[in-house]
Design an enzyme around this catalytic site. Structure first.
Site, PDB file in Angstrom:
ATOM      1  CG  HIS A   1      20.562   1.362  -2.346  1.00 47.31           C
ATOM      2  ND1 HIS A   1      20.426   1.790  -3.577  1.00 47.31           N
ATOM      3  CD2 HIS A   1      19.342   1.673  -1.525  1.00 47.31           C
ATOM      4  CE1 HIS A   1      19.308   2.749  -3.357  1.00 47.31           C
ATOM      5  NE2 HIS A   1      18.507   2.523  -2.313  1.00 47.31           N
TER       6      HIS A   1
ATOM      7  N   GLY B   1      13.245  -2.347   0.298  1.00 46.45           N
ATOM      8  CA  GLY B   1      13.139  -1.596   1.608  1.00 46.45           C
ATOM      9  C   GLY B   1      14.485  -1.431   2.471  1.00 46.45           C
TER      10      GLY B   1
ATOM     11  NE  ARG C   1      18.066   7.386  -8.385  1.00 45.39           N
ATOM     12  CZ  ARG C   1      17.641   7.414  -7.162  1.00 45.39           C
ATOM     13  NH1 ARG C   1      18.556   7.039  -6.382  1.00 45.39           N
ATOM     14  NH2 ARG C   1      16.370   7.781  -6.721  1.00 45.39           N
TER      15      ARG C   1
ATOM     16  CB  ALA D   1      -1.066  -0.136   1.173  1.00 39.76           C
TER      17      ALA D   1
ATOM     18  N   GLY E   1       5.086   0.588  -4.057  1.00 38.06           N
ATOM     19  CA  GLY E   1       3.986  -0.463  -4.101  1.00 38.06           C
ATOM     20  C   GLY E   1       2.790  -0.089  -5.164  1.00 38.06           C
TER      21      GLY E   1
ATOM     22  NE  ARG F   1      18.695   6.737   8.712  1.00 36.48           N
ATOM     23  CZ  ARG F   1      19.726   6.454   9.346  1.00 36.48           C
ATOM     24  NH1 ARG F   1      20.095   6.545  10.632  1.00 36.48           N
ATOM     25  NH2 ARG F   1      20.523   5.501   8.815  1.00 36.48           N
TER      26      ARG F   1
ATOM     27  CG  ASN G   1      14.018  -1.926   8.655  1.00 37.11           C
ATOM     28  OD1 ASN G   1      13.099  -2.038   7.939  1.00 37.11           O
ATOM     29  ND2 ASN G   1      14.655  -0.772   8.777  1.00 37.11           N
TER      30      ASN G   1
ATOM     31  CG  ASP H   1      21.650   2.841  -6.369  1.00 37.20           C
ATOM     32  OD1 ASP H   1      21.113   3.967  -6.013  1.00 37.20           O
ATOM     33  OD2 ASP H   1      21.840   1.902  -5.794  1.00 37.20           O
TER      34      ASP H   1
HETATM   35  P1  NDP Z   1       7.924   3.655  -0.093  1.00 37.84           P
HETATM   36  O1  NDP Z   1       6.987   2.593  -0.696  1.00 37.84           O
HETATM   37  O2  NDP Z   1       8.311   4.882  -0.634  1.00 37.84           O
HETATM   38  O3  NDP Z   1       9.187   3.021   0.230  1.00 37.84           O
HETATM   39  C1  NDP Z   1       9.429   1.559   0.906  1.00 37.84           C
HETATM   40  C2  NDP Z   1      10.814   1.286   0.837  1.00 37.84           C
HETATM   41  O4  NDP Z   1      11.584   1.231  -0.260  1.00 37.84           O
HETATM   42  C3  NDP Z   1      11.580   2.060   2.107  1.00 37.84           C
HETATM   43  O5  NDP Z   1      12.199   1.389   2.836  1.00 37.84           O
HETATM   44  C4  NDP Z   1      12.519   2.991   1.248  1.00 37.84           C
HETATM   45  O6  NDP Z   1      13.581   3.325   1.817  1.00 37.84           O
HETATM   46  C5  NDP Z   1      12.611   1.944   0.023  1.00 37.84           C
HETATM   47  N1  NDP Z   1      13.370   2.399  -1.002  1.00 37.84           N
HETATM   48  C6  NDP Z   1      14.408   1.927  -1.826  1.00 37.84           C
HETATM   49  N2  NDP Z   1      14.809   2.733  -2.700  1.00 37.84           N
HETATM   50  C7  NDP Z   1      13.875   3.756  -2.799  1.00 37.84           C
HETATM   51  C8  NDP Z   1      14.040   5.038  -3.733  1.00 37.84           C
HETATM   52  N3  NDP Z   1      14.784   5.101  -4.724  1.00 37.84           N
HETATM   53  N4  NDP Z   1      13.098   5.926  -3.390  1.00 37.84           N
HETATM   54  C9  NDP Z   1      12.164   5.722  -2.087  1.00 37.84           C
HETATM   55  N5  NDP Z   1      12.353   4.609  -1.360  1.00 37.84           N
HETATM   56  C10 NDP Z   1      13.282   3.557  -1.664  1.00 37.84           C
HETATM   57  O7  NDP Z   1       7.454   3.761   1.328  1.00 37.84           O
HETATM   58  P2  NDP Z   1       5.895   4.209   2.024  1.00 37.84           P
HETATM   59  O8  NDP Z   1       6.305   4.566   3.426  1.00 37.84           O
HETATM   60  O9  NDP Z   1       5.075   4.873   1.118  1.00 37.84           O
HETATM   61  O10 NDP Z   1       5.393   2.711   2.218  1.00 37.84           O
HETATM   62  C11 NDP Z   1       5.707   1.638   2.629  1.00 37.84           C
HETATM   63  C12 NDP Z   1       4.679   0.661   3.105  1.00 37.84           C
HETATM   64  O11 NDP Z   1       5.294  -0.490   3.898  1.00 37.84           O
HETATM   65  C13 NDP Z   1       3.610   1.216   4.091  1.00 37.84           C
HETATM   66  O12 NDP Z   1       2.354   0.790   3.479  1.00 37.84           O
HETATM   67  C14 NDP Z   1       3.830   0.255   5.377  1.00 37.84           C
HETATM   68  O13 NDP Z   1       2.431   0.037   5.593  1.00 37.84           O
HETATM   69  C15 NDP Z   1       4.524  -0.939   4.826  1.00 37.84           C
HETATM   70  N6  NDP Z   1       5.067  -1.792   5.756  1.00 37.84           N
HETATM   71  C16 NDP Z   1       4.799  -3.127   5.181  1.00 37.84           C
HETATM   72  C17 NDP Z   1       5.310  -3.908   6.182  1.00 37.84           C
HETATM   73  C18 NDP Z   1       5.087  -5.628   5.918  1.00 37.84           C
HETATM   74  O14 NDP Z   1       4.527  -5.817   5.012  1.00 37.84           O
HETATM   75  N7  NDP Z   1       5.367  -6.286   7.084  1.00 37.84           N
HETATM   76  C19 NDP Z   1       6.313  -3.637   7.097  1.00 37.84           C
HETATM   77  C20 NDP Z   1       6.720  -2.130   7.324  1.00 37.84           C
HETATM   78  C21 NDP Z   1       6.132  -1.445   6.470  1.00 37.84           C
HETATM   79  P3  NDP Z   1      13.673   4.670   2.619  1.00 37.84           P
HETATM   80  O15 NDP Z   1      12.759   4.572   3.798  1.00 37.84           O
HETATM   81  O16 NDP Z   1      15.221   4.825   2.838  1.00 37.84           O
HETATM   82  O17 NDP Z   1      13.357   5.742   1.444  1.00 37.84           O
END
Ligand code: NDP
Length: 328
Positions: free
Chosen positions: A187, A130, A162, A13, A17, A92, A105, A159
């Site tokens: 990364h 993630g 890019r 979500a 995603g 973070r 994590n 990367d």
């Molecule tokens: P995003 O979908 O934007 O990002 C998800 C992860 O991808 C983050 O750890 C992010 O790292 C990483 N990431 C890697 N490369 C990139 C990039 N180039 N740009 C941005 N992000 C990158 O995060 P949201 O907060 O929108 O969504 C996370 C979802 O995960 C939420 O819906 C939450 O509920 C869910 N979640 C699910 C879990 C599970 O299934 N058990 C556990 C934890 C969370 P960074 O933080 O460094 O940007």
């Protein structure tokens, strides 16, 4: 007709995603002739939002999409899965130390690794998106002793892409003219995009550019800090390009690298290029027959050696930290 491939997406979500699922369902993960079944894993609070995305997926009437299941239970999400995209991670928060981040994590990736171990299909392939992706992949891999370690990978393809784009701009060439670029290491900001073996329209890239100052002061920092630059410009993180890179990573792994080229993947080291065995570090790899192989025999100059070593040192420190937390 082919049997559908089971694809699990965690954090379904979230922003990535949302950019990812529609393209998986339209054939960009595995190929335009491969039907898929989606399993979406979310935390309980986000299940409803995932259901909303699933409604939209239904409304696209994708011919390749053969079902969507949504769950907050990893054992269900990874049951029989062939491709697992681990996107959800703990971001973070302000004031959070790296140790806290790794621990939070670990609480996600260790149980997911175990569920993959116990439930996934024999041919499972795992991509961790993630962050911190390399070390999250290591935690999951360590929790899955029955799955071959090489099936756990971390994404450095964004990367890689890019870097290709920056190099094409600098040399006034098309992205399709760039070959054999490499991302080494973690990364993270320490990653090393290497153009010494890269080619621009068949000619060595470093010689073509012939500008070490641009390399050190512009190219490398631009690639490494691109994520922050995008947040600054868009007011939101780079979700669509991250999703695109995840698709590229899996598509290349399954369908192969083109002749005369390679890609970059975070993979368990076999000790090549002085990277300690077991660390999940980015390497130049070729893919064929659904497997990857590290490109061997590249000469590493002093400029590259120092940068690879410092990124790998960071990976070793992260491994020590998660070991100290009992996550390995
Ligand atoms: P995003 O979908 O934007 O990002 C998800 C992860 O991808 C983050 O750890 C992010 O790292 C990483 N990431 C890697 N490369 C990139 C990039 N180039 N740009 C941005 N992000 C990158 O995060 P949201 O907060 O929108 O969504 C996370 C979802 O995960 C939420 O819906 C939450 O509920 C869910 N979640 C699910 C879990 C599970 O299934 N058990 C556990 C934890 C969370 P960074 O933080 O460094 O940007």
């Amino acid at each position: 007709t082919r049997t559908p491939v089971n694809v699990t997406v965690t954090g379904a979500a979230g922003q990535i995603g949302y950019a990812l699922l529609f393209r998986i369902a339209s054939g960009h993960l595995l190929g335009a002739d491969v039907p898929v079944k989606l399993r979406l894993l979310e935390i309980p609070q986000a299940v409803k939002a995932a259901e909303g995305t699933a409604m939209e997926l239904d409304d696209c009437a994708f011919p390749l999409l053969r079902g969507i299941e949504i769950t907050d239970d990893a054992e269900v999400a990874f049951d029989g899965t062939n491709v697992a995209l681990l996107v959800g991670a703990r971001p973070r928060a302000k004031g959070m130390e790296r140790g806290d981040l790794l621990e939070a994590n670990g609480g996600i990736f260790k149980p997911q690794g175990k569920a993959i171990n116990d439930r996934a299909a024999d041919d499972v392939r795992v991509l961790v998106v993630g962050n911190p992706a390399n070390t999250n992949a290591l935690i999951a891999q360590a929790a899955a002793p029955d799955v071959p370690a090489e099936r756990f990978t971390a994404m450095t393809r964004l990367d890689h892409n890019r870097a290709i784009s920056q190099l094409a701009k600098k040399t006034g060439s098309a992205v399709s003219d760039i070959r054999k670029l490499t991302i080494w290491g973690n990364h993270s900001a320490t990653q090393y995009p290497d153009i010494f073996h890269a080619e621009v329209a068949g000619k060595n890239a470093a010689e073509t550019v012939s500008d070490e100052q641009w390399l050190a002061d512009e190219f490398i920092p631009t690639v490494a800090k691109r994520g922050a630059a995008i947040i600054d410009a868009r007011g939101a993180s780079s979700a669509a390009s991250a999703a695109n890179a995840a698709l590229d990573h899996v598509f290349t792994w399954v369908n192969g690298t083109p002749e005369g080229d390679w890609t970059s993947m975070g993979i368990p080291s076999d000790g090549s290029y002085g990277v300690p065995e077991g660390l999940i570090s980015s390497f130049p790899v070729t893919c064929a027959g659904g497997a990857y192989e590290i490109v061997q025999g590249l000469e590493i100059n002093d400029f590259s050696r120092g940068r690879i070593d410092s990124s790998v040192k960071e990976l070793s420190e992260e491994r020590d930290a998660v070991r100290g937390l009992g996550l390995l």
